[in-house]
Scaffold this active site. Structure first.
Site, PDB file in Angstrom:
ATOM      1  N   HIS A  50     -13.596  44.479 -13.264  1.00 28.36           N
ATOM      2  CA  HIS A  50     -13.096  43.155 -12.885  1.00 28.36           C
ATOM      3  C   HIS A  50     -14.094  42.379 -12.008  1.00 28.36           C
ATOM      4  O   HIS A  50     -14.448  41.239 -12.302  1.00 28.36           O
ATOM      5  CB  HIS A  50     -11.749  43.273 -12.173  1.00 28.36           C
ATOM      6  CG  HIS A  50     -11.250  41.966 -11.643  1.00 28.36           C
ATOM      7  ND1 HIS A  50     -10.786  40.964 -12.474  1.00 28.36           N
ATOM      8  CD2 HIS A  50     -11.168  41.479 -10.380  1.00 28.36           C
ATOM      9  CE1 HIS A  50     -10.443  39.917 -11.727  1.00 28.36           C
ATOM     10  NE2 HIS A  50     -10.659  40.214 -10.463  1.00 28.36           N
TER      11      HIS A  50
ATOM     12  N   ASN B  77     -10.037  31.530  -7.438  1.00 23.45           N
ATOM     13  CA  ASN B  77     -10.292  31.940  -8.829  1.00 23.45           C
ATOM     14  C   ASN B  77     -11.694  31.559  -9.288  1.00 23.45           C
ATOM     15  O   ASN B  77     -11.970  31.578 -10.489  1.00 23.45           O
ATOM     16  CB  ASN B  77      -9.259  31.322  -9.771  1.00 23.45           C
ATOM     17  CG  ASN B  77      -7.886  31.886  -9.516  1.00 23.45           C
ATOM     18  OD1 ASN B  77      -7.755  33.074  -9.246  1.00 23.45           O
ATOM     19  ND2 ASN B  77      -6.875  31.042  -9.565  1.00 23.45           N
TER      20      ASN B  77
ATOM     21  N   GLU C 291      -0.230  28.464  -4.561  1.00 22.81           N
ATOM     22  CA  GLU C 291      -1.293  27.921  -5.419  1.00 22.81           C
ATOM     23  C   GLU C 291      -0.933  26.582  -6.060  1.00 22.81           C
ATOM     24  O   GLU C 291      -0.992  26.415  -7.271  1.00 22.81           O
ATOM     25  CB  GLU C 291      -1.687  28.943  -6.500  1.00 22.81           C
ATOM     26  CG  GLU C 291      -3.070  28.659  -7.068  1.00 22.81           C
ATOM     27  CD  GLU C 291      -3.640  29.815  -7.886  1.00 22.81           C
ATOM     28  OE1 GLU C 291      -3.650  30.958  -7.405  1.00 22.81           O
ATOM     29  OE2 GLU C 291      -4.062  29.535  -9.017  1.00 22.81           O
TER      30      GLU C 291
ATOM     31  N   ARG D 201      -5.574  27.131  -3.190  1.00 25.40           N
ATOM     32  CA  ARG D 201      -5.663  28.560  -3.499  1.00 25.40           C
ATOM     33  C   ARG D 201      -6.371  28.817  -4.828  1.00 25.40           C
ATOM     34  O   ARG D 201      -6.951  29.880  -5.040  1.00 25.40           O
ATOM     35  CB  ARG D 201      -4.266  29.196  -3.484  1.00 25.40           C
ATOM     36  CG  ARG D 201      -4.325  30.707  -3.643  1.00 25.40           C
ATOM     37  CD  ARG D 201      -3.037  31.405  -3.287  1.00 25.40           C
ATOM     38  NE  ARG D 201      -3.191  32.841  -3.477  1.00 25.40           N
ATOM     39  CZ  ARG D 201      -2.365  33.766  -3.034  1.00 25.40           C
ATOM     40  NH1 ARG D 201      -1.293  33.415  -2.354  1.00 25.40           N
ATOM     41  NH2 ARG D 201      -2.593  35.044  -3.247  1.00 25.40           N
TER      42      ARG D 201
ATOM     43  N   HIS E 224     -12.066  36.626 -16.591  1.00 25.97           N
ATOM     44  CA  HIS E 224     -10.898  37.149 -17.324  1.00 25.97           C
ATOM     45  C   HIS E 224     -11.159  37.144 -18.824  1.00 25.97           C
ATOM     46  O   HIS E 224     -10.760  38.066 -19.539  1.00 25.97           O
ATOM     47  CB  HIS E 224      -9.645  36.336 -16.993  1.00 25.97           C
ATOM     48  CG  HIS E 224      -9.036  36.699 -15.676  1.00 25.97           C
ATOM     49  ND1 HIS E 224      -8.130  35.898 -15.032  1.00 25.97           N
ATOM     50  CD2 HIS E 224      -9.196  37.776 -14.876  1.00 25.97           C
ATOM     51  CE1 HIS E 224      -7.755  36.478 -13.891  1.00 25.97           C
ATOM     52  NE2 HIS E 224      -8.392  37.607 -13.779  1.00 25.97           N
TER      53      HIS E 224
ATOM     54  N   LYS F 105       0.167  37.988  -4.044  1.00 30.85           N
ATOM     55  CA  LYS F 105       0.252  37.902  -5.512  1.00 30.85           C
ATOM     56  C   LYS F 105       0.499  39.297  -6.051  1.00 30.85           C
ATOM     57  O   LYS F 105      -0.264  40.226  -5.761  1.00 30.85           O
ATOM     58  CB  LYS F 105      -1.054  37.360  -6.104  1.00 30.85           C
ATOM     59  CG  LYS F 105      -1.126  35.853  -6.104  1.00 30.85           C
ATOM     60  CD  LYS F 105      -2.295  35.390  -6.957  1.00 30.85           C
ATOM     61  CE  LYS F 105      -2.416  33.885  -6.901  1.00 30.85           C
ATOM     62  NZ  LYS F 105      -3.637  33.422  -7.599  1.00 30.85           N
TER      63      LYS F 105
ATOM     64  N   GLU G  86     -16.156  40.065  -5.401  1.00 29.91           N
ATOM     65  CA  GLU G  86     -15.136  39.239  -4.740  1.00 29.91           C
ATOM     66  C   GLU G  86     -15.595  38.798  -3.351  1.00 29.91           C
ATOM     67  O   GLU G  86     -15.204  37.736  -2.876  1.00 29.91           O
ATOM     68  CB  GLU G  86     -13.805  39.997  -4.632  1.00 29.91           C
ATOM     69  CG  GLU G  86     -13.173  40.383  -5.964  1.00 29.91           C
ATOM     70  CD  GLU G  86     -12.415  39.241  -6.644  1.00 29.91           C
ATOM     71  OE1 GLU G  86     -12.368  38.126  -6.092  1.00 29.91           O
ATOM     72  OE2 GLU G  86     -11.885  39.476  -7.746  1.00 29.91           O
TER      73      GLU G  86
ATOM     74  N   LYS H 223      -9.470  34.322   3.233  1.00 31.82           N
ATOM     75  CA  LYS H 223      -8.325  34.345   2.326  1.00 31.82           C
ATOM     76  C   LYS H 223      -7.041  34.000   3.084  1.00 31.82           C
ATOM     77  O   LYS H 223      -6.197  33.249   2.585  1.00 31.82           O
ATOM     78  CB  LYS H 223      -8.187  35.710   1.642  1.00 31.82           C
ATOM     79  CG  LYS H 223      -6.977  35.752   0.744  1.00 31.82           C
ATOM     80  CD  LYS H 223      -7.134  36.552  -0.485  1.00 31.82           C
ATOM     81  CE  LYS H 223      -5.952  36.312  -1.421  1.00 31.82           C
ATOM     82  NZ  LYS H 223      -5.956  37.182  -2.568  1.00 31.82           N
TER      83      LYS H 223
ATOM     84  N   HIS I 290     -13.275  33.362 -12.168  1.00 34.49           N
ATOM     85  CA  HIS I 290     -12.236  34.137 -12.855  1.00 34.49           C
ATOM     86  C   HIS I 290     -11.913  33.630 -14.257  1.00 34.49           C
ATOM     87  O   HIS I 290     -11.448  34.401 -15.092  1.00 34.49           O
ATOM     88  CB  HIS I 290     -10.958  34.194 -12.015  1.00 34.49           C
ATOM     89  CG  HIS I 290     -11.047  35.156 -10.856  1.00 34.49           C
ATOM     90  ND1 HIS I 290     -11.949  34.994  -9.830  1.00 34.49           N
ATOM     91  CD2 HIS I 290     -10.359  36.293 -10.576  1.00 34.49           C
ATOM     92  CE1 HIS I 290     -11.800  35.992  -8.957  1.00 34.49           C
ATOM     93  NE2 HIS I 290     -10.840  36.787  -9.392  1.00 34.49           N
TER      94      HIS I 290
ATOM     95  N   ARG J  66      16.295  42.789  -5.134  1.00 33.75           N
ATOM     96  CA  ARG J  66      15.862  41.406  -4.833  1.00 33.75           C
ATOM     97  C   ARG J  66      14.917  41.310  -3.638  1.00 33.75           C
ATOM     98  O   ARG J  66      14.829  40.288  -2.976  1.00 33.75           O
ATOM     99  CB  ARG J  66      17.066  40.476  -4.606  1.00 33.75           C
ATOM    100  CG  ARG J  66      17.929  40.333  -5.820  1.00 33.75           C
ATOM    101  CD  ARG J  66      18.726  39.046  -5.794  1.00 33.75           C
ATOM    102  NE  ARG J  66      19.538  38.976  -6.981  1.00 33.75           N
ATOM    103  CZ  ARG J  66      20.757  39.480  -7.075  1.00 33.75           C
ATOM    104  NH1 ARG J  66      21.311  40.065  -6.035  1.00 33.75           N
ATOM    105  NH2 ARG J  66      21.419  39.372  -8.206  1.00 33.75           N
TER     106      ARG J  66
HETATM  107  N1  GLY Z   1      -6.853  36.695  -6.142  1.00 36.87           N
HETATM  108  C1  GLY Z   1      -6.616  35.317  -6.045  1.00 36.87           C
HETATM  109  C2  GLY Z   1      -5.482  34.957  -5.148  1.00 36.87           C
HETATM  110  O1  GLY Z   1      -4.950  35.812  -4.472  1.00 36.87           O
HETATM  111  O2  GLY Z   1      -5.091  33.820  -5.100  1.00 36.87           O
END
Ligand code: GLY
Length: 369
Positions: A268, A247, A239, A243, A254, A146, A188, A229, A250, A124
């Site tokens: 990517h 994206n 998010e 946040r 994606h 993430k 990025e 960031k 993206h 956990r």
């Molecule tokens: N890569 C996008 C984020 O970390 O929110």
């Protein structure tokens, strides 16, 4: 040798530092030692990174009297999968990694995401340190917590938020990347300027082509991206709003990665770069931003030698309807409605669900030639 720069991610009792500089891997034992309850760590990495950097990391740990064992997984996106997650978790359990221990994730975004998820569910929640070895991982995936794996239904659909305890971004290791991998990560970096900092985008227009050979500039670009960031993650860790701006590019990216089978046809960050150009095209077509802005984005990507249009992707792509269907798996979809990160200009992104399929189709069609 540049002096290291530290960016803090101030998340209360889960706050951590991102240290960005030269020679950090060779000094990793000293950075990691204060986190340890006992002088022992488990390392997870991939075959390619292990060949290049594992001996240096092991030597750095030994120099501080820290024992270590390493699990070396196959390289590539396919590793972000249930079988490799199971393998990683079971290996950590066999090694009797305890809750107060620390696991080191040495690698790019695939290793960071997989290991972060493995330790999020191990007992956990076990602590981990990110040692990102790609530009993409240094400026994006290693920071912000993430973690996760892919599903046959789409990328990153299975995962958890689990913050690292420390990130060591050694900018020297970026020298071992191929020019294509370095540029993919640059997709990025440019995203940060486009989403929220026009001055940074201007700085990248001036200095982007020199980043690959100038350590000082590279450190500045990584540190600035990480600081942006960190700010966004601190304001919106899970998010619920802001946040999602990370994206930018993206939703398109994606879908294109999925359409090209997550293969070498499109990396990517290349998908993100093309996606950013498409998001600006879409914004201009919807009358949200001046026409010059997409031209400026395109010109910069071209100056960097990056793919910027659908026609830059080798091979045949699915038709527009199929690409739009692939976008439907995006995590930003709400009540079946696609949500895009659009822009009122460079540095001024926002989230919108007001995009009509017909407009989207025209943007995709134009980008094919
Ligand atoms: N890569 C996008 C984020 O970390 O929110």
């Amino acid at each position: 040798m540049t002096d290291p720069v530290t960016v803090t991610v101030p998340l209360g009792d889960r706050a951590y530092e991102v240290r960005i500089g030269q020679g950090l891997l060779a000094d990793a034992g000293r950075h990691v030692a204060p986190l340890l309850a006992r002088p022992r760590v488990a390392i997870v990495t991939d075959e390619v990174v292990a060949r290049l950097h594992l001996p240096a990391l092991e030597a750095a740990l030994r120099a501080e009297g820290i024992a270590c064992e390493a699990l070396v997984l196959p390289a590539g996106e396919g590793t972000k999968s249930w079988p490799q997650l199971t393998r990683c978790v079971e290996w950590l359990l066999e090694r009797q990694v305890e809750r107060r221990d620390v696991v080191l994730a040495l690698g790019g975004g695939v290793i960071g995401d997989l290991v972060g998820f493995a330790v999020a569910i191990l007992r956990r929640g076990v602590r981990f340190v990110q040692l990102p070895t790609t530009l993409l991982a240094q400026v994006d995936s290693s920071v912000g917590g993430k973690t996760g794996i892919n599903s046959p239904h789409g990328k990153n659909l299975i995962g958890a938020f689990h913050q690292p305890s420390l990130v060591l971004a050694d900018i020297d290791v970026l020298d071992t990347l191929s020019p294509r991998d370095f540029l993919s990560g640059y997709g990025e970096v440019v995203k940060y300027g486009l989403l929220g900092d026009a001055d940074f985008f201007g700085w990248l227009e001036a200095h982007g082509p020199d980043l690959a050979r100038d350590a000082g500039l590279r450190q500045r670009a990584v540190a600035h991206s990480v600081a942006m960031k960190a700010g966004i993650v601190t304001r919106d860790e899970t998010e619920q709003g802001e946040r999602a701006l990370l994206n930018l590019g993206h939703t398109f990216g994606h879908a294109l990665e999925s359409a090209t089978g997550y293969s070498d046809r499109l990396l990517h960050g290349e998908g993100v770069a093309i996606g950013c150009a498409l998001a600006f095209d879409l914004s201009a077509r919807m009358g949200l931003c001046p026409q010059e802005e997409p031209s400026r984005v395109l010109a910069h990507l071209r100056a960097m030698g990056m793919p910027a249009r659908l026609s830059d992707i080798p091979g045949v792509l699915p038709d527009d309807a199929a690409l739009i269907a692939l976008m439907g798996q995006d995590k930003k979809v709400v009540d079946g409605r696609l949500r895009f990160v659009l822009a009122r200009g460079i540095g001024a992104a926002f989230v919108s669900d007001a995009v009509e399929d017909a407009t989207l189709t025209r943007v995709l069609a134009d980008a094919r030639h």
